[in-house]
Design a protein around this motif. Structure first.
Motif, PDB file in Angstrom:
ATOM      1  N   GLN A 117       4.456  -6.303 -16.386  1.00 55.57           N
ATOM      2  CA  GLN A 117       3.318  -6.190 -16.082  1.00 55.57           C
ATOM      3  C   GLN A 117       2.859  -7.267 -15.252  1.00 55.57           C
ATOM      4  O   GLN A 117       2.016  -6.214 -14.517  1.00 55.57           O
ATOM      5  CB  GLN A 117       2.771  -6.373 -17.532  1.00 55.57           C
TER       6      GLN A 117
ATOM      7  N   THR B 211      -4.041  -2.258 -12.804  1.00 48.67           N
ATOM      8  CA  THR B 211      -3.023  -3.834 -11.464  1.00 48.67           C
ATOM      9  C   THR B 211      -1.382  -3.116 -12.227  1.00 48.67           C
ATOM     10  O   THR B 211      -1.089  -3.178 -11.668  1.00 48.67           O
ATOM     11  CB  THR B 211      -3.656  -4.740 -11.848  1.00 48.67           C
TER      12      THR B 211
ATOM     13  N   ARG C 227       7.691   4.138  -6.165  1.00 48.03           N
ATOM     14  CA  ARG C 227       8.243   4.268  -4.737  1.00 48.03           C
ATOM     15  C   ARG C 227      10.196   4.017  -4.908  1.00 48.03           C
ATOM     16  O   ARG C 227      10.466   3.059  -5.648  1.00 48.03           O
ATOM     17  CB  ARG C 227       8.025   2.163  -4.555  1.00 48.03           C
TER      18      ARG C 227
ATOM     19  N   GLN D 280      -2.832   2.180  -5.686  1.00 50.63           N
ATOM     20  CA  GLN D 280      -3.945   1.482  -4.311  1.00 50.63           C
ATOM     21  C   GLN D 280      -4.571   2.110  -4.139  1.00 50.63           C
ATOM     22  O   GLN D 280      -4.906   3.244  -4.193  1.00 50.63           O
ATOM     23  CB  GLN D 280      -2.836   1.610  -2.874  1.00 50.63           C
TER      24      GLN D 280
ATOM     25  N   SER E  92       1.413   6.283  -9.239  1.00 45.95           N
ATOM     26  CA  SER E  92       1.687   4.799  -9.115  1.00 45.95           C
ATOM     27  C   SER E  92       2.663   4.456  -8.507  1.00 45.95           C
ATOM     28  O   SER E  92       3.590   4.675  -7.539  1.00 45.95           O
ATOM     29  CB  SER E  92       2.439   4.308 -10.600  1.00 45.95           C
ATOM     30  N   GLY E  93       2.809   2.987  -8.121  1.00 44.79           N
ATOM     31  CA  GLY E  93       3.618   2.070  -7.239  1.00 44.79           C
ATOM     32  C   GLY E  93       5.486   2.335  -7.704  1.00 44.79           C
ATOM     33  O   GLY E  93       5.753   1.781  -7.566  1.00 44.79           O
ATOM     34  N   TRP E  94       4.945   2.134  -9.513  1.00 44.56           N
ATOM     35  CA  TRP E  94       6.565   2.444  -9.690  1.00 44.56           C
ATOM     36  C   TRP E  94       7.584   3.740  -8.766  1.00 44.56           C
ATOM     37  O   TRP E  94       8.905   3.138  -9.114  1.00 44.56           O
ATOM     38  CB  TRP E  94       6.649   3.184 -11.562  1.00 44.56           C
TER      39      TRP E  94
ATOM     40  N   ASP F 201       0.663  -0.875 -10.395  1.00 48.21           N
ATOM     41  CA  ASP F 201       0.781  -1.052  -8.405  1.00 48.21           C
ATOM     42  C   ASP F 201      -0.525   0.273  -8.156  1.00 48.21           C
ATOM     43  O   ASP F 201       1.182   1.029  -6.981  1.00 48.21           O
ATOM     44  CB  ASP F 201       2.034  -1.105  -8.126  1.00 48.21           C
TER      45      ASP F 201
ATOM     46  N   ALA G 135       3.532  -5.633 -11.756  1.00 47.81           N
ATOM     47  CA  ALA G 135       3.902  -5.046 -11.599  1.00 47.81           C
ATOM     48  C   ALA G 135       4.627  -3.039 -11.249  1.00 47.81           C
ATOM     49  O   ALA G 135       4.692  -2.362 -10.954  1.00 47.81           O
ATOM     50  CB  ALA G 135       2.233  -4.523 -10.492  1.00 47.81           C
ATOM     51  N   LYS G 136       5.207  -3.474 -12.170  1.00 52.86           N
ATOM     52  CA  LYS G 136       6.922  -2.990 -12.225  1.00 52.86           C
ATOM     53  C   LYS G 136       6.938  -2.271 -14.209  1.00 52.86           C
ATOM     54  O   LYS G 136       6.909  -3.425 -14.584  1.00 52.86           O
ATOM     55  CB  LYS G 136       8.343  -3.579 -12.352  1.00 52.86           C
TER      56      LYS G 136
END
Length: 270
Positions: free
Chosen positions: A227, A46, A81, A51, A77-79, A49, A230-231
């Motif tokens: 946290q 979570t 992006r 999916q 990780s969405g980090w 980040d 989600a960054k």
């Protein structure tokens, strides 16, 4: 590929927050990193980040540690992006609890090691967020690890818990995995104004000496805020986040020096 387990023997000491802080430091440093979410609460997935749709997860890997399954359970990780770098997550699942019995077989204990061996050329560093117990999941993580960081708070039971963890690490090292060693004890949520906390930290130092890592991590809301959003901590605004990022950079230095990664590649082993 260096594998570090981040462990605690009880919940609520901020183990996952420490894992996320180290992951953020590694990402900021450009270290190719995989985070394995082995805690059935799956908070790392979570916080990074992820999916999960269309992916397998760590429970599938423990059931069948073949390369195809392993790769299907890993997501970026969405980090990442709009930011360069490699930081991936082996996705957590509440179903991992099914692999957390008190008496794992030797075959089961080596499953994560087997899984990670199929992808070891892809990453420099693996961080495993362990389950907060000494059952099968934690033993599985330790069998796959080079080092273990033990996270504790400066409280009444912190010395006993850290001692129990270090004894358990030694037991696994002697009985299963000779390469396993403690990285040390990370003291989290320390309050410098608290005499009780200062007393407990001194108690830890008196008992474990240099295994008590510096710096101790103070209690700061910026960690929880990053946290929750989600960054990565290292991009979160404000002086408090900057301060905490600096502390995690220092802890990561210790990890990289031990692992001889990056600028420490030619350094003597710690």
């Amino acid at each position: 590929m260096h594998v570090l387990s981040v462990s605690s023997l009880k919940g609520g000491v901020g183990k996952t927050t420490v894992t996320l802080g180290l992951a953020s430091a590694a990402f900021a440093r450009g270290v190719r990193t995989l985070v394995v979410d082995l805690d059935p609460q799956s908070d790392v997935s979570t916080g990074m980040d992820i999916q999960v749709a269309g992916h397998l997860n760590v429970a599938d890997v423990l059931g069948s540690p073949k390369e195809k399954t392993v790769r299907a359970a890993i997501a970026p990780s969405g980090w990442t992006r709009n930011r360069p770098g490699t930081i991936d997550v082996m996705i957590g699942s509440p179903s991992a609890i099914n692999f957390d019995g008190p008496h794992p077989s030797i075959r089961d204990i080596w499953k994560l090691e087997e899984a990670l061996s199929t992808i070891e050329k892809d990453y420099e560093l693996v961080l495993i967020d362990c389950a907060p117990s000494l059952n099968a999941l934690t033993r599985t993580a330790w069998a796959a690890s080079d080092r273990v960081a033990v996270v504790t708070e400066p409280g009444l039971f912190s010395v006993a818990a850290a001692d129990r963890a270090l004894r358990a690490i030694e037991e696994i090292r002697r009985g299963l995995s000779p390469r396993l060693q403690p990285l040390g004890i990370i003291v989290n949520r320390a309050r410098s104004a608290s005499l009780e906390h200062q007393f407990r930290i001194k108690e830890l130092r008196d008992m474990f000496g240099p295994l008590v890592l510096s710096p101790q991590l103070p209690e700061r809301t910026s960690l929880q805020q990053a946290q929750g959003a989600a960054k990565p901590l290292h991009i979160w605004p404000g002086d408090s986040a900057l301060e905490m990022a600096g502390y995690f950079d220092q802890l990561l230095d210790r990890v990289l020096r031990t692992a001889r990664i990056g600028e420490y590649a030619e350094a003597p082993a710690v």
